[in-house]
Design a protein around this motif. Structure first.
Motif, PDB file in Angstrom:
ATOM      1  N   SER A 239      44.491  22.611  72.371  1.00 46.70           N
ATOM      2  CA  SER A 239      43.148  22.820  71.806  1.00 46.70           C
ATOM      3  C   SER A 239      42.562  21.482  71.365  1.00 46.70           C
ATOM      4  CB  SER A 239      43.160  23.837  70.662  1.00 46.70           C
ATOM      5  OG  SER A 239      44.047  23.423  69.675  1.00 46.70           O
ATOM      6  N   LEU A 240      43.444  20.549  70.992  1.00 45.78           N
ATOM      7  CA  LEU A 240      42.974  19.194  70.658  1.00 45.78           C
ATOM      8  C   LEU A 240      42.531  18.481  71.956  1.00 45.78           C
ATOM      9  CD1 LEU A 240      42.527  16.826  68.765  1.00 45.78           C
ATOM     10  CD2 LEU A 240      44.977  16.310  68.894  1.00 45.78           C
ATOM     11  N   VAL A 241      43.317  18.693  73.014  1.00 44.10           N
ATOM     12  CA  VAL A 241      42.955  18.116  74.320  1.00 44.10           C
ATOM     13  C   VAL A 241      41.544  18.587  74.711  1.00 44.10           C
ATOM     14  CG1 VAL A 241      43.504  18.178  76.796  1.00 44.10           C
ATOM     15  CG2 VAL A 241      45.333  17.864  75.109  1.00 44.10           C
ATOM     16  N   GLU A 242      41.305  19.921  74.541  1.00 49.08           N
ATOM     17  CA  GLU A 242      39.986  20.480  74.885  1.00 49.08           C
ATOM     18  C   GLU A 242      38.892  19.841  74.051  1.00 49.08           C
ATOM     19  OE1 GLU A 242      39.309  22.320  77.508  1.00 49.08           O
ATOM     20  OE2 GLU A 242      41.454  21.958  77.832  1.00 49.08           O
ATOM     21  N   ALA A 243      39.164  19.743  72.733  1.00 46.13           N
ATOM     22  CA  ALA A 243      38.149  19.173  71.824  1.00 46.13           C
ATOM     23  C   ALA A 243      37.818  17.739  72.224  1.00 46.13           C
ATOM     24  CB  ALA A 243      38.658  19.233  70.380  1.00 46.13           C
ATOM     25  N   LEU A 244      38.865  16.984  72.617  1.00 49.89           N
ATOM     26  CA  LEU A 244      38.635  15.589  73.037  1.00 49.89           C
ATOM     27  C   LEU A 244      37.812  15.561  74.330  1.00 49.89           C
ATOM     28  CD1 LEU A 244      42.208  14.167  72.329  1.00 49.89           C
ATOM     29  CD2 LEU A 244      40.113  13.395  71.220  1.00 49.89           C
ATOM     30  N   LYS A 245      38.198  16.435  75.253  1.00 47.08           N
ATOM     31  CA  LYS A 245      37.493  16.453  76.542  1.00 47.08           C
ATOM     32  C   LYS A 245      36.036  16.846  76.360  1.00 47.08           C
ATOM     33  CE  LYS A 245      41.153  17.401  79.873  1.00 47.08           C
ATOM     34  NZ  LYS A 245      41.844  18.514  80.553  1.00 47.08           N
ATOM     35  N   GLU A 246      35.801  17.772  75.412  1.00 45.54           N
ATOM     36  CA  GLU A 246      34.434  18.250  75.191  1.00 45.54           C
ATOM     37  C   GLU A 246      33.613  17.266  74.355  1.00 45.54           C
ATOM     38  OE1 GLU A 246      34.856  22.155  73.498  1.00 45.54           O
ATOM     39  OE2 GLU A 246      35.969  22.857  75.258  1.00 45.54           O
ATOM     40  N   GLY A 247      34.248  16.169  73.977  1.00 49.82           N
ATOM     41  CA  GLY A 247      33.529  15.134  73.232  1.00 49.82           C
ATOM     42  C   GLY A 247      33.229  15.513  71.789  1.00 49.82           C
ATOM     43  N   LYS A 248      34.027  16.468  71.254  1.00 54.83           N
ATOM     44  CA  LYS A 248      33.793  16.908  69.871  1.00 54.83           C
ATOM     45  C   LYS A 248      34.372  15.935  68.855  1.00 54.83           C
ATOM     46  CE  LYS A 248      33.732  21.889  70.716  1.00 54.83           C
ATOM     47  NZ  LYS A 248      34.593  23.074  70.686  1.00 54.83           N
ATOM     48  N   VAL A 249      35.215  15.032  69.312  1.00 54.58           N
ATOM     49  CA  VAL A 249      35.857  14.089  68.385  1.00 54.58           C
ATOM     50  C   VAL A 249      35.294  12.690  68.649  1.00 54.58           C
ATOM     51  CG1 VAL A 249      38.057  13.198  67.540  1.00 54.58           C
ATOM     52  CG2 VAL A 249      37.944  15.512  68.474  1.00 54.58           C
ATOM     53  N   HIS A 250      34.697  12.113  67.606  1.00 58.85           N
ATOM     54  CA  HIS A 250      34.020  10.822  67.801  1.00 58.85           C
ATOM     55  C   HIS A 250      34.794   9.638  67.263  1.00 58.85           C
ATOM     56  CE1 HIS A 250      30.845  14.010  67.164  1.00 58.85           C
ATOM     57  NE2 HIS A 250      30.849  13.772  68.461  1.00 58.85           N
ATOM     58  N   LYS A 251      35.930   9.900  66.695  1.00 54.03           N
ATOM     59  CA  LYS A 251      36.705   8.803  66.097  1.00 54.03           C
ATOM     60  C   LYS A 251      38.005   8.650  66.885  1.00 54.03           C
ATOM     61  CE  LYS A 251      34.799  10.098  61.634  1.00 54.03           C
ATOM     62  NZ  LYS A 251      35.030  10.654  60.291  1.00 54.03           N
ATOM     63  N   PRO A 252      38.586   7.456  66.893  1.00 48.60           N
ATOM     64  CA  PRO A 252      39.818   7.255  67.668  1.00 48.60           C
ATOM     65  C   PRO A 252      40.956   8.162  67.168  1.00 48.60           C
ATOM     66  CG  PRO A 252      39.003   5.183  66.744  1.00 48.60           C
ATOM     67  CD  PRO A 252      38.136   6.243  66.196  1.00 48.60           C
ATOM     68  N   VAL A 253      41.696   8.696  68.120  1.00 45.74           N
ATOM     69  CA  VAL A 253      42.855   9.542  67.788  1.00 45.74           C
ATOM     70  C   VAL A 253      44.100   8.895  68.390  1.00 45.74           C
ATOM     71  CG1 VAL A 253      43.954  11.789  68.151  1.00 45.74           C
ATOM     72  CG2 VAL A 253      41.482  11.664  67.766  1.00 45.74           C
ATOM     73  N   VAL A 254      45.056   8.598  67.555  1.00 44.37           N
ATOM     74  CA  VAL A 254      46.352   8.125  68.048  1.00 44.37           C
ATOM     75  C   VAL A 254      47.299   9.315  67.950  1.00 44.37           C
ATOM     76  CG1 VAL A 254      48.228   6.456  67.735  1.00 44.37           C
ATOM     77  CG2 VAL A 254      45.880   5.830  67.109  1.00 44.37           C
ATOM     78  N   ALA A 255      47.947   9.665  69.047  1.00 47.46           N
ATOM     79  CA  ALA A 255      48.757  10.894  69.026  1.00 47.46           C
ATOM     80  C   ALA A 255      50.125  10.666  69.649  1.00 47.46           C
ATOM     81  CB  ALA A 255      48.020  11.998  69.778  1.00 47.46           C
ATOM     82  N   TRP A 256      51.064  11.418  69.163  1.00 44.86           N
ATOM     83  CA  TRP A 256      52.391  11.440  69.771  1.00 44.86           C
ATOM     84  C   TRP A 256      52.985  12.835  69.590  1.00 44.86           C
ATOM     85  CZ3 TRP A 256      55.147   9.377  73.344  1.00 44.86           C
ATOM     86  CH2 TRP A 256      56.530   9.634  73.413  1.00 44.86           C
ATOM     87  N   VAL A 257      53.518  13.359  70.710  1.00 42.50           N
ATOM     88  CA  VAL A 257      54.206  14.652  70.642  1.00 42.50           C
ATOM     89  C   VAL A 257      55.691  14.353  70.731  1.00 42.50           C
ATOM     90  CG1 VAL A 257      54.504  16.908  71.736  1.00 42.50           C
ATOM     91  CG2 VAL A 257      52.235  15.819  71.692  1.00 42.50           C
ATOM     92  N   SER A 258      56.424  14.669  69.689  1.00 45.96           N
ATOM     93  CA  SER A 258      57.849  14.341  69.696  1.00 45.96           C
ATOM     94  C   SER A 258      58.642  15.448  70.378  1.00 45.96           C
ATOM     95  CB  SER A 258      58.340  14.099  68.272  1.00 45.96           C
ATOM     96  OG  SER A 258      58.102  15.245  67.512  1.00 45.96           O
ATOM     97  N   GLY A 259      59.851  15.108  70.764  1.00 48.28           N
ATOM     98  CA  GLY A 259      60.702  16.084  71.461  1.00 48.28           C
ATOM     99  C   GLY A 259      60.858  15.733  72.926  1.00 48.28           C
ATOM    100  N   THR A 260      60.572  14.476  73.272  1.00 46.77           N
ATOM    101  CA  THR A 260      60.714  14.069  74.679  1.00 46.77           C
ATOM    102  C   THR A 260      62.178  14.122  75.111  1.00 46.77           C
ATOM    103  OG1 THR A 260      60.672  11.812  73.863  1.00 46.77           O
ATOM    104  CG2 THR A 260      58.635  12.625  74.836  1.00 46.77           C
ATOM    105  N   CYS A 261      63.063  14.076  74.132  1.00 44.53           N
ATOM    106  CA  CYS A 261      64.498  14.081  74.449  1.00 44.53           C
ATOM    107  C   CYS A 261      64.964  15.446  74.952  1.00 44.53           C
ATOM    108  CB  CYS A 261      65.316  13.672  73.234  1.00 44.53           C
ATOM    109  SG  CYS A 261      65.180  14.870  71.905  1.00 44.53           S
TER     110      CYS A 261
END
Ligand code: Q5B
Length: 608
Positions: A239-261
């Motif tokens: 839902s965050l991906v959608e919000a970013l794609k829809e241009g609803k977020v105007h400030k930089p977002v630094v993100a990390w999803v943990s659990g790559t292991c």
């Protein structure tokens, strides 16, 4: 949910379930931030009311305690945050009750394991009524320099290190509460710090989502960039991906999803949180990181690179002039709790009580150093326990047996004596056991039962000074003092007190010396020559024989004997013994359902 600020420096909360530590941590944070009002307005402790004393800085304050959510909300209408420390069993019901209060706007649910169906109902109700739920299974959240939920951000030292006592420019949202502590630290190192941080909780269905908070941060002018820490499992990040794609977020977002292991494991792995398991490729950390990257978030290649990504994003904003330097403040020092300071050896404090007879701090209570298990396993009796607690030593068996005989013989002397009479009247007036008992005990004194100490004092003094019985008794008469231990209302020279005979017989058989008792008998011989009721009574027998016990047992030195006689230990034997009888009389009257006692007129002389 995407309005803006959830909290401010004036926000006050109601705290459900009394938990001293998290509440005190909230108040300490308040003090650190220079808040004028405590952030906890009231406590709800189901079933109890009153006040709880807590510290606000150096001062102690009394926070009202309410027994119901409704009562707390009506007493504190401006407290709009509800911090729910209920167990997982009662968290849903209490949250729903809080959400239904018009004054409550935000609810944080700390409990882990709330049934998912219940959580879904709470979420639906909160959304329909424009309220915010943080959690379940959350540590809470914090607005730096303003308001903190429960244990968020840990100890005061950690809060100071992470500069959470004053606002920075970063909005942070995470699933994990533990990881948010870690990230507060990281963010403080590479930026000007946190503006607000929220842990949404690790359940499959969180009350508010990562994107809910990012969109909210987007509307807060003080927040200049966002840091998001997701984890594998679930689709919340999309839902965050959608919000970013829809241009609803105007400030930089630094993100990390943990659990790559997770890919290193052959089968599906359940991580710490209920929601943290990869259900399929889409829910994997790799897929979510990729989607976020493609949607425009700054996503590093590893968790280790996250710090660098946050730093770069922040420095870019500074270069662009979008972030002004934060005004640094020095937080006030929180006074250390006395117990903590004592434990660490920093301070010492005088005690207020000194005690030498028993100690309950170890694995088992000890009487004068003897553990309870020894007392039971080695067959100690009541006489031994009295020796330990009154005289602080183990006396020989013949002495402790003598004590037990005294207790048994004095336990009761029928319903007509002063003490029993009072107890009976009190019990019949409908009073309780303790009242009935003490009303009887209060009659014990120089005439009734409480003459043992004086008997010991006077007999000892007379004997030690070598007075003849004649000199002693006549000397007392001159002073107008009745000889303690002599005389009885019903016993006579020709109807001696059996108890006295029994005590004398025991002592003559077992005591090494009975010199004081023999002296008392000589005194009795003289007083009986004056009047037939002036027998040696039970008080006199015990008083004189205890002198023999003290002097003959070899267990006490002279100053100790003098001190025991001077302080007056021996009436304690009668008090202890007669309590047994008085308790019996109370039960007897209650059992017999006796009505209120009224003394008959005919038995009173009415005169002017
Ligand atoms: N006369 C016990 O007196 C009693 C004299 C004395 C010299 C004396 C009285 C007394 C000392 C205190 C004492 C413990 C008040 C008693 C007990 C537990 C109990 C009770 C139970 C239980 C009784 C008549 C004449 C007068 C008095 C003189 C009396 N005592 N002279 N020394 N000690 N004793 N208390 O019968 O010339 O005619 O004016 O104070 O040891 O409490 O069972 O009931 O287990 O519950 O009322 O055993 O002895 O005698 O006052 O009519 O006096 O004898 O001066 O002489 P009475 P009174 P005079 S054990």
């Amino acid at each position: 949910m995407a309005t803006g600020q959830l909290f401010s420096k004036q926000t006050q909360a109601l705290f459900y379930n009394y938990k001293q530590l998290p509440i005190q941590r909230m108040l300490d944070f308040d003090f650190l931030c220079g808040r004028e009002t405590p952030s906890v307005a009231g406590i709800i402790n189901p079933g109890s009311e009153g006040f709880q004393k807590l510290f606000f800085g150096q001062e102690e304050i009394a926070i009202p305690v309410h027994s119901t959510i409704e009562a707390a909300c009506s007493a504190h209408p401006t407290a709009d945050v509800f911090i729910n420390f209920a167990s997982f069993r009662s968290a849903a019901a209490s949250t729903m009750a809080a959400l239904k209060q018009p004054t409550i706007r935000v609810v944080a649910i700390i409990a882990e394991g709330v049934p998912e169906l219940d959580t879904k109902q709470l979420i639906a109700y909160a959304r329909a009524n424009n309220k915010v739920v943080i959690g379940p299974a959350t540590v809470g959240g914090i607005q730096a320099g303003a308001f903190k939920i429960g244990d968020t951000a840990g100890t005061i030292d950690n809060i100071i290190q992470c500069k959470l006592y004053r606002p920075g420019s970063v909005g942070f949202v995470s699933k994990s509460g533990g990881m948010s502590n870690e990230m507060y630290n990281t963010i403080a190192r590479v930026t000007d710090g946190i503006y607000e941080g929220i842990a949404i909780g690790g359940d499959v269905f969180p009350g508010s989502t990562l994107s809910d908070h990012v969109l909210r941060f987007n509307n807060i002018p003080q927040v200049k960039m966002m840091v998001v820490l997701g984890e594998l499992g679930g689709r919340d990040e999309y839902s965050l991906v959608e919000a970013l794609k829809e241009g609803k977020v105007h400030k930089p977002v630094v993100a990390w999803v943990s659990g790559t292991c997770a890919r290193l494991f052959k089968s599906e792995v359940q991580f710490g949180h209920a929601g943290a398991k990869s259900g399929g490729e889409l829910e994997s950390a790799q897929a979510k990181n990729q989607a976020l990257r493609e949607a425009g978030a700054v996503v590093p290649t590893s968790y280790e690179a996250l710090e660098g990504a946050i730093r770069e994003t922040f420095e870019k904003l500074v270069e662009e002039g979008k972030i002004n330097a934060v005004k640094e403040v020095t937080p006030p020092q929180i006074p250390e709790d006395l117990n903590t300071a004592i434990k660490s050896g920093k301070v010492r404090a005088p005690t207020h009580i000194i005690s030498t007879i028993s100690d309950d701090r170890g694995e088992e209570p000890c009487y004068a150093g003897i553990p309870m298990s020894t007392i039971v396993e080695q067959g100690y009796g009541v006489g031994d326990v009295i020796s330990l607690l009154w005289f602080k030593r183990s006396l020989p068996r013949y002495c402790t047996q003598f004590i037990e005989i005294c207790i048994m013989l004095c336990a009761d002397h029928g319903p007509c004596v002063s003490g029993a009479h009072n107890t009976i009247v009190t019990a019949r007036a409908g009073k309780d056991l303790v009242s009935s008992l003490v009303s009887g005990l209060l009659t014990i004194g120089p005439r009734f039962g409480g003459a043992i100490d004086d008997a010991a004092r006077y007999f000892k003094d007379a004997y030690d000074r070598g007075l003849t019985p004649y000199e002693f008794v006549e000397g007392m008469k001159k002073k107008g003092i009745r000889v303690p231990g002599i005389g009885h209302r019903i016993k006579r020279g020709d109807n001696r007190d059996k108890r006295v005979e029994l005590l004398q017989r025991y002592a003559r058989t077992h005591f090494p010396s009975v010199k004081y008792m023999e002296y008392a008998v000589q005194v009795e011989t003289y007083t009986l020559s004056k009047a037939n009721n002036l027998v040696l009574n039970v008080d006199g027998a015990i008083g004189s024989l205890f002198l023999d016990l003290l002097a003959g047992s070899g267990m006490f030195n002279k100053p100790e004997i003098d001190e025991i006689v001077e302080i007056g230990y021996l009436n304690g034997l009668f008090v202890l013994a007669r309590s047994i009888g008085l308790i019996g009389h109370t039960f007897d009257q209650k059992r017999l359902k006796q009505p209120l006692y009224r003394h008959p007129w005919e038995d009173v002389l009415y005169t002017k």
